[in-house]
Design a protein around this motif. Structure first.
Motif, short mmCIF file in Angstrom:
data_model
loop_
_atom_site.label_atom_id
_atom_site.label_comp_id
_atom_site.label_asym_id
_atom_site.label_seq_id
_atom_site.Cartn_x
_atom_site.Cartn_y
_atom_site.Cartn_z
N PHE A 254 36.72 34.88 47.55
CA PHE A 254 36.97 34.18 46.30
C PHE A 254 37.94 35.03 45.50
N GLN A 255 38.59 34.43 44.52
CA GLN A 255 39.49 35.19 43.67
C GLN A 255 38.67 36.11 42.77
N GLY A 256 39.01 37.39 42.81
CA GLY A 256 38.21 38.41 42.15
C GLY A 256 37.42 39.24 43.14
N ASP A 257 37.42 38.83 44.40
CA ASP A 257 36.76 39.57 45.48
C ASP A 257 37.49 40.90 45.67
N PRO A 258 36.80 42.05 45.52
CA PRO A 258 37.47 43.34 45.71
C PRO A 258 37.82 43.64 47.16
N GLU A 259 37.27 42.89 48.10
CA GLU A 259 37.59 43.01 49.52
C GLU A 259 37.40 44.43 50.06
#
Length: 329
Positions: A254-259
């Motif tokens: 998702f957008q905001g996922d620090p991965e």
């Protein structure tokens, strides 16, 4: 490419380019009003956002074979599938923005897109689309139509009960449904190797006596060919197929996922095999598209996306007194 006419090849490129441009524009739009500290409830598009840059080939390769009468169900990451099925980009964008002019009058949001005219729907519930596709396929069979249903889902969904129940039922009743597993190597943040006991989910089709086809490259032409055979088989009344296709997820879950679960160089390596770039270059090399024609397509889809974003921005929000309209109570 030998079996495809130039018009189809160019159309495959254009559809993928449109989807990629939309997803990349949405990255920036989503972050409006959410900085300097990430606030998921703030901004132009509140809530979660799951984007599909890198997964365009699966949607376009499959949906190019479909008609408006065919049903498609998608997962929570479904913009690419909706656009490939022909859902109106302006109405879809307005829905993502939560506006009255959206597909669901602004009440569904990006994970619950629904278009009755194009017979497309998606859900935020993992595995929810597979039984729905079976229902649509059963309806087509009862009506004596050669319509098919296609259900897209991620590799993590193949470990859900609804996956196995749906394959079993579809095989038992010989339903005209194609199950398309988009293998992007992750179930949220969990690598496939740590969640799935077998290497290829396509192998699970054998348990239900149906074909299982694996496409190992993120290649729209290979997916188009495999999907064409499975869809033709379903239209002939020969039953379901399971198609597992390799795709790449360039962005976070998702957008905001620090991965933090991914190697920092992984996405760069994946982008070296970008299916849109590969197809565009191949079309140029074969003289099917000139560089100026390819640039014109890219400019045209960028304009189409810009107009959709502006339409959504200018559209009104639903009225508070309409909160209970168009919903089950």
């Amino acid at each position: 490419m030998a079996n495809l006419d130039n018009k189809t090849l160019v159309n495959l490129y254009r559809k993928m380019a449109l989807i990629r441009n939309f997803e990349e524009v949405m990255v920036n739009v989503y972050w409006e009003g959410k900085t300097p500290v990430f606030d998921i409830a703030a901004g132009t598009v509140p809530g979660e956002m799951h984007l599909a840059a890198g997964q365009e080939a699966a949607a376009v390769g499959v949906c190019t074979h479909l008609r408006d009468e065919d049903t498609v169900t998608g997962p929570h990451r479904a913009h690419h599938i909706a656009l490939a099925k022909g859902v109106d980009i302006k109405k879809m964008t307005a829905e993502i923005f939560g506006k009255e002019t959206g597909l669901g009058h602004g009440k569904g949001g990006h994970m619950h897109l629904f278009d009755s005219e194009k017979k497309f729907g998606c859900s935020g519930i993992i595995g929810a689309g597979l039984p729905v596709a079976c229902g649509a396929a059963l309806a087509a069979k009862k009506l004596g139509k050669d319509w098919v249903a296609v259900s897209f889902f991620g590799d993590g969904t193949a470990n859900q009960g609804s996956f196995h129940e749906s394959l079993n039922l579809a095989a038992l009743w010989k339903l005209p449904v194609i199950f398309v597993c988009e293998d992007n190597a992750y179930a949220i943040s969990v690598p496939k190797a740590k969640s799935t006991a077998i290497d290829n989910n396509a192998d699970r089709a054998a348990s239900y006596g149906i074909p299982g086809i694996e496409v190992r490259e993120n290649d729209v032409l290979a997916i188009y060919e495999a999907a064409g055979e499975a869809i033709a088989r379903a239209r002939r009344g020969e039953g379901p197929s399971l198609l597992e296709v390799k795709v790449d997820r360039y962005l976070g879950h998702f957008q905001g996922d620090p991965e933090l679960y991914r190697d920092k160089n992984e996405v760069g390596r994946l982008r070296e095999n970008d299916p849109i770039k590969k197809l565009g270059e191949s079309l140029e090399q074969q003289g099917i598209l000139s560089s100026s024609e390819r640039e014109a397509i890219n400019n045209a889809v960028a304009q189409e996306v810009a107009e959709a974003i502006e339409f959504a921005r200018q559209s009104p929000y639903p009225k508070p007194e309409d909160a209970l309209k168009h919903v089950f109570v």
